[in-house]
Write a protein that holds these residues in place. Structure first.
Motif, PDB file in Angstrom:
ATOM      1  N   THR A  56      -1.192  14.959  -6.927  1.00  0.00           N
ATOM      2  CA  THR A  56      -0.800  13.750  -5.788  1.00  0.00           C
ATOM      3  C   THR A  56       0.321  14.502  -4.985  1.00  0.00           C
ATOM      4  OG1 THR A  56       0.835  12.751  -7.269  1.00  0.00           O
ATOM      5  CG2 THR A  56      -1.291  11.757  -6.942  1.00  0.00           C
ATOM      6  N   GLU A  57       0.688  15.577  -5.333  1.00  0.00           N
ATOM      7  CA  GLU A  57       1.945  16.461  -4.481  1.00  0.00           C
ATOM      8  C   GLU A  57       2.075  17.716  -5.098  1.00  0.00           C
ATOM      9  OE1 GLU A  57       5.589  14.332  -3.837  1.00  0.00           O
ATOM     10  OE2 GLU A  57       6.535  15.716  -4.763  1.00  0.00           O
TER      11      GLU A  57
ATOM     12  N   THR B 224       1.801  16.345   0.112  1.00  0.00           N
ATOM     13  CA  THR B 224       1.525  15.079  -0.674  1.00  0.00           C
ATOM     14  C   THR B 224       0.584  13.866   0.062  1.00  0.00           C
ATOM     15  OG1 THR B 224       2.751  13.047  -1.573  1.00  0.00           O
ATOM     16  CG2 THR B 224       3.631  13.780   0.467  1.00  0.00           C
TER      17      THR B 224
ATOM     18  N   TYR C 247       1.003  -1.320   0.012  1.00  0.00           N
ATOM     19  CA  TYR C 247      -0.212  -0.016   0.001  1.00  0.00           C
ATOM     20  C   TYR C 247       0.942   1.205   0.016  1.00  0.00           C
ATOM     21  CZ  TYR C 247      -4.428   2.837   0.521  1.00  0.00           C
ATOM     22  OH  TYR C 247      -5.087   3.614   0.165  1.00  0.00           O
ATOM     23  N   PRO C 248       0.907   2.062  -1.077  1.00  0.00           N
ATOM     24  CA  PRO C 248       0.217   1.910  -2.305  1.00  0.00           C
ATOM     25  C   PRO C 248       0.603   0.485  -2.993  1.00  0.00           C
ATOM     26  CG  PRO C 248       1.584   3.917  -2.400  1.00  0.00           C
ATOM     27  CD  PRO C 248       1.603   3.165  -1.129  1.00  0.00           C
TER      28      PRO C 248
ATOM     29  N   LYS D 166      -8.233   8.392   0.122  1.00  0.00           N
ATOM     30  CA  LYS D 166      -7.980   7.128  -0.354  1.00  0.00           C
ATOM     31  C   LYS D 166      -8.470   7.002  -1.684  1.00  0.00           C
ATOM     32  CE  LYS D 166      -8.704   2.591   1.671  1.00  0.00           C
ATOM     33  NZ  LYS D 166      -9.176   1.647   2.870  1.00  0.00           N
TER      34      LYS D 166
ATOM     35  N   TYR E 287       1.406  10.572  -0.029  1.00  0.00           N
ATOM     36  CA  TYR E 287       2.171   9.587   0.182  1.00  0.00           C
ATOM     37  C   TYR E 287       2.823   9.919   1.353  1.00  0.00           C
ATOM     38  CZ  TYR E 287       1.716   8.481  -4.833  1.00  0.00           C
ATOM     39  OH  TYR E 287       1.323   8.025  -6.041  1.00  0.00           O
ATOM     40  N   ASN E 288       3.163   8.568   2.190  1.00  0.00           N
ATOM     41  CA  ASN E 288       3.584   8.806   3.269  1.00  0.00           C
ATOM     42  C   ASN E 288       5.147   8.009   3.428  1.00  0.00           C
ATOM     43  OD1 ASN E 288       3.164   6.148   3.194  1.00  0.00           O
ATOM     44  ND2 ASN E 288       2.231   5.716   5.031  1.00  0.00           N
ATOM     45  N   THR E 289       5.641   7.830   2.149  1.00  0.00           N
ATOM     46  CA  THR E 289       7.088   7.407   2.236  1.00  0.00           C
ATOM     47  C   THR E 289       7.692   8.282   1.012  1.00  0.00           C
ATOM     48  OG1 THR E 289       6.445   5.691   0.404  1.00  0.00           O
ATOM     49  CG2 THR E 289       6.712   5.030   2.803  1.00  0.00           C
TER      50      THR E 289
ATOM     51  N   LEU F 265      -3.946   3.910  -3.638  1.00  0.00           N
ATOM     52  CA  LEU F 265      -2.984   5.092  -3.094  1.00  0.00           C
ATOM     53  C   LEU F 265      -3.805   5.824  -2.120  1.00  0.00           C
ATOM     54  CD1 LEU F 265      -2.085   7.599  -5.681  1.00  0.00           C
ATOM     55  CD2 LEU F 265      -3.751   5.733  -6.357  1.00  0.00           C
ATOM     56  N   GLY F 266      -3.058   6.576  -1.338  1.00  0.00           N
ATOM     57  CA  GLY F 266      -3.788   7.640  -0.496  1.00  0.00           C
ATOM     58  C   GLY F 266      -4.163   7.069   0.743  1.00  0.00           C
TER      59      GLY F 266
END
Length: 243
Positions: A174-175, A239, A76-77, A104, A241-243, A98-99
């Motif tokens: 997304t960012e 963003t 995930y994603p 989400k 994304y968490n990575t 994603l998200g």
């Protein structure tokens, strides 16, 4: 001596072939695994108009049984192809997920953006641009970008005059990256010249960012609502994304 060398080479080749065969078998996706993956995206999914497009639950998609799957990647994603049994035959559906939380998102067949919450919400923004916004909505709001870069199916919309740029994937923001002093996060008013203390106090990060490493990449810090902020290269990015 030559015979021994040939024998050694043959043995190595046989071992490599065996390893390759086992590796291929290891990546075979069982039906149980496919159904397990589907649970990551279980629930109802809506398009931009609020129409329910997908319902995923207990090994079924839209009431049709999941019978196979392939090309899964990531956790995930992640992404993969689910195959369902309809009355008229089997149907393949490519899904990318994603998200988190409000962001989400499912991308169906590499084009249709679906959300688990309708209407879709956001927390932070820059010049009125927020995560989850469509590419066309950005252009309607800000006009044509100063330049557009295309990288591996993604687009970077650069609004140099405004001091920020926007990354889109499948026409979805997304960012958002602050690159100049003219751009500020709308809710907090913070920018690239703001201190880590200001960011920490406003967004209540669970960890204090390093002021000494402000110009170096630091892992994203959650601000809640499925949104993250990270610092690096004298830039600040918002963003999903968490990575």
């Amino acid at each position: 001596m030559k015979c021994r060398v040939k024998l050694f080479v043959c043995m190595c080749f046989s071992i490599l072939c065996l390893f390759f065969t086992l590796s291929v078998e290891a990546y075979q996706t069982s039906l149980d695994s496919v159904i397990y993956v589907s649970q990551k995206i279980a629930g109802d999914w809506y398009d931009a108009n609020g129409n329910k497009v997908l319902s995923i639950s207990n090994g079924y998609i839209n009431g049709c049984r999941i019978v196979d799957g392939t090309d899964f990647a990531g956790g995930y994603p992640g992404l993969g192809v689910f195959i369902i049994q309809e009355a008229q035959g089997r149907k393949a559906i490519h899904l990318e997920w994603l998200g988190f939380d409000e962001h989400k998102t499912l991308i169906m067949n590499k084009k249709d953006q679906l959300t688990s919450k309708f209407p879709k919400e956001h927390y932070e923004s820059v010049h009125g641009v927020y995560l989850g916004m469509t590419r066309q909505q950005v252009i309607d709001l800000l006009g044509i970008p100063n330049s557009i870069d295309k990288i591996y199916g993604r687009e970077i919309l650069k609004y140099t005059d405004l001091g920020f740029q926007i990354r889109t994937e499948y026409n979805m923001v997304t960012e958002i990256t602050l690159t100049g002093n003219g751009a500020r996060l709308d809710k907090s008013g913070l920018g690239i010249d703001s201190s880590m203390v200001d960011y920490y106090n406003f967004y209540q990060f669970n960890k204090m960012p390093s002021e000494l490493s402000k110009d170096k990449y630091q892992l994203p810090f959650s601000i809640g609502h499925g949104e993250f902020i990270f610092f690096g290269g004298n830039e600040v990015s918002l963003t999903i994304y968490n990575t």
